[in-house]
Design an enzyme around this catalytic site. Structure first.
Site, PDB file in Angstrom:
ATOM      1  N   HIS A  52       5.202   6.096  -3.117  1.00  0.00           N
ATOM      2  CA  HIS A  52       6.264   6.466  -4.053  1.00  0.00           C
ATOM      3  C   HIS A  52       6.545   7.953  -3.824  1.00  0.00           C
ATOM      4  O   HIS A  52       5.614   8.730  -3.625  1.00  0.00           O
ATOM      5  CB  HIS A  52       5.806   6.238  -5.492  1.00  0.00           C
ATOM      6  CG  HIS A  52       5.467   4.802  -5.785  1.00  0.00           C
ATOM      7  ND1 HIS A  52       6.370   3.914  -6.314  1.00  0.00           N
ATOM      8  CD2 HIS A  52       4.322   4.093  -5.599  1.00  0.00           C
ATOM      9  CE1 HIS A  52       5.791   2.714  -6.448  1.00  0.00           C
ATOM     10  NE2 HIS A  52       4.547   2.804  -6.024  1.00  0.00           N
TER      11      HIS A  52
ATOM     12  N   THR B 166       3.850  -1.232 -11.261  1.00  0.00           N
ATOM     13  CA  THR B 166       4.794  -0.204 -11.710  1.00  0.00           C
ATOM     14  C   THR B 166       6.238  -0.570 -11.384  1.00  0.00           C
ATOM     15  O   THR B 166       7.134   0.232 -11.620  1.00  0.00           O
ATOM     16  CB  THR B 166       4.461   1.168 -11.091  1.00  0.00           C
ATOM     17  OG1 THR B 166       4.666   1.092  -9.675  1.00  0.00           O
ATOM     18  CG2 THR B 166       3.029   1.593 -11.381  1.00  0.00           C
TER      19      THR B 166
ATOM     20  N   HIS C  17       1.608   1.147   0.039  1.00  0.00           N
ATOM     21  CA  HIS C  17       2.977   1.662   0.023  1.00  0.00           C
ATOM     22  C   HIS C  17       2.969   3.022  -0.674  1.00  0.00           C
ATOM     23  O   HIS C  17       1.936   3.442  -1.205  1.00  0.00           O
ATOM     24  CB  HIS C  17       3.904   0.676  -0.702  1.00  0.00           C
ATOM     25  CG  HIS C  17       3.504   0.478  -2.123  1.00  0.00           C
ATOM     26  ND1 HIS C  17       2.660  -0.521  -2.525  1.00  0.00           N
ATOM     27  CD2 HIS C  17       3.792   1.196  -3.255  1.00  0.00           C
ATOM     28  CE1 HIS C  17       2.455  -0.425  -3.831  1.00  0.00           C
ATOM     29  NE2 HIS C  17       3.121   0.617  -4.304  1.00  0.00           N
TER      30      HIS C  17
ATOM     31  N   GLU D 153       3.790   8.728  -9.464  1.00  0.00           N
ATOM     32  CA  GLU D 153       3.989   7.900 -10.663  1.00  0.00           C
ATOM     33  C   GLU D 153       3.045   8.335 -11.773  1.00  0.00           C
ATOM     34  O   GLU D 153       3.468   8.635 -12.874  1.00  0.00           O
ATOM     35  CB  GLU D 153       3.764   6.422 -10.304  1.00  0.00           C
ATOM     36  CG  GLU D 153       4.754   5.938  -9.256  1.00  0.00           C
ATOM     37  CD  GLU D 153       5.088   4.481  -9.407  1.00  0.00           C
ATOM     38  OE1 GLU D 153       4.204   3.639  -9.182  1.00  0.00           O
ATOM     39  OE2 GLU D 153       6.254   4.177  -9.757  1.00  0.00           O
TER      40      GLU D 153
ATOM     41  N   HIS E 237      12.673  -0.801  -1.764  1.00  0.00           N
ATOM     42  CA  HIS E 237      12.078   0.006  -2.834  1.00  0.00           C
ATOM     43  C   HIS E 237      11.067   1.015  -2.297  1.00  0.00           C
ATOM     44  O   HIS E 237      10.789   2.021  -2.928  1.00  0.00           O
ATOM     45  CB  HIS E 237      11.350  -0.874  -3.845  1.00  0.00           C
ATOM     46  CG  HIS E 237      12.110  -2.069  -4.300  1.00  0.00           C
ATOM     47  ND1 HIS E 237      13.325  -1.980  -4.926  1.00  0.00           N
ATOM     48  CD2 HIS E 237      11.842  -3.396  -4.224  1.00  0.00           C
ATOM     49  CE1 HIS E 237      13.762  -3.192  -5.218  1.00  0.00           C
ATOM     50  NE2 HIS E 237      12.883  -4.075  -4.793  1.00  0.00           N
TER      51      HIS E 237
ATOM     52  N   HIS F 134      -0.362   3.922  -2.915  1.00  0.00           N
ATOM     53  CA  HIS F 134      -1.005   2.786  -3.596  1.00  0.00           C
ATOM     54  C   HIS F 134      -1.565   1.816  -2.575  1.00  0.00           C
ATOM     55  O   HIS F 134      -0.845   1.381  -1.681  1.00  0.00           O
ATOM     56  CB  HIS F 134       0.018   2.052  -4.479  1.00  0.00           C
ATOM     57  CG  HIS F 134       0.414   2.824  -5.694  1.00  0.00           C
ATOM     58  ND1 HIS F 134       1.579   2.587  -6.391  1.00  0.00           N
ATOM     59  CD2 HIS F 134      -0.235   3.830  -6.343  1.00  0.00           C
ATOM     60  CE1 HIS F 134       1.638   3.425  -7.429  1.00  0.00           C
ATOM     61  NE2 HIS F 134       0.559   4.198  -7.404  1.00  0.00           N
TER      62      HIS F 134
END
Ligand code: B30
Ligand code: ZN
Length: 265
Positions: A94, A201, A92, A106, A67, A119
């Site tokens: 996104h 999330t 990590h 996000e 992910h 994050h």
């Protein structure tokens, strides 16, 4: 073994709540922060990273979980300035796929999406013994969100991560990366931020996160963003269908009864 989920398709985000009921809750993340509807809270003091710069030369472990790319953080790292002491667990990213319509962040501010989002995940170590216990509690987690936009200059701090992504192209791959100053990834201004109560999330979307979204965005170069967006696969090395890991961001969720607070006016 957890139930598998994805961002699009059969077990995409619109179906998450069928398998992970909390994803259909009323305090979900991310959200769009509408600045005219935020409330100034003078009790929101500047956050203080603890031990972020003291890595002790012990390498970090980074892995592809299908992910995102996760970097495990040592348990002497934490964050002060919150109602409890929170201990760092992992960080990590996104990101998107280079499309013009939506960046890969996000959280949005006044409907505007950034290109990517970092994050840094912490758990409440004053009340709970570990991350897995804390993540199911309403006061269990604190995540710092940093919006990332592209500019002319290379951000050297990000190369500490980006230089090693090619070693974890496939899901479940792991690499040891030289320790570096995690604070160098954060914005300089840690005093101006938004605060609201929300969720993970991703599934299982537990409503356990005290979110901090910094007002200052950090910059990376276009080439750095392209690397982030095009190196990883969501599939395992043994899987003949290679699926680039892109657009790993969740759509913004209704704010409902919640208020987003601002540390500044
Ligand atoms: S986020 O910062 O809200 N994006 C987790 C932590 C932070 C966020 C999302 C999820 C988390 O710890 N999830 C549970 C642990 N995961 C690890 C993982 O992300 O790979 C295992 C799992 O779900 O049960 Cu799949
Ligand atoms: Zn995240």
């Amino acid at each position: 073994e957890e139930l598998s989920w994805t961002y699009t398709g059969l077990v995409g985000q619109s179906e998450w709540s069928q398998y992970f009921p909390d994803c259909g809750g009323t305090s979900q993340s991310p959200v769009d922060v509408v600045t005219t509807q935020t409330k100034y809270d003078p009790s929101l003091i500047p956050l203080t990273p603890l031990g972020y710069s003291q890595h002790g030369n012990k390498p970090f472990t980074m892995y592809n979980n299908g992910h995102t790319a996760v970097i495990e953080l040592p348990d002497w790292m934490g964050i002060g300035g919150l109602p409890w002491l929170f201990t760092a667990v992992q960080m990590h990213l996104h990101w998107g796929s280079g499309g013009p319509s939506h960046g890969g962040a996000e959280h949005t501010i006044n409907g505007l999406s950034a290109d990517a989002e970092l994050h840094v995940v912490h758990y409440n170590s004053e009340l709970y013994p570990n991350m897995s216990t804390a993540m199911t509690q309403s006061d269990g987690l604190a995540v710092l969100g940093v919006l990332i936009v592209t500019g002319e200059e290379t951000n050297p701090a990000f190369n500490n991560i980006l230089n090693y992504l090619s070693r974890i192209r496939h899901a479940d791959q792991k690499v040891s990366i030289p320790a570096f100053d995690i604070q160098s990834l954060l914005p300089k201004d840690l005093a101006r931020y938004y605060r609201y109560n929300g969720s993970l999330t991703t599934p299982p979307c537990y409503q356990s996160v005290m979110w901090t979204l910094f007002n200052e965005r950090i910059q990376i170069s276009k080439a750095q963003l392209l690397k982030m967006e095009t190196i990883l696969y969501s599939s395992k090395a043994s899987d003949p269908d290679r699926m680039l890991l892109q657009d790993n961001y969740r759509a913004t969720q209704p704010i409902n009864h919640r208020v987003a607070f601002a540390s500044f006016s």
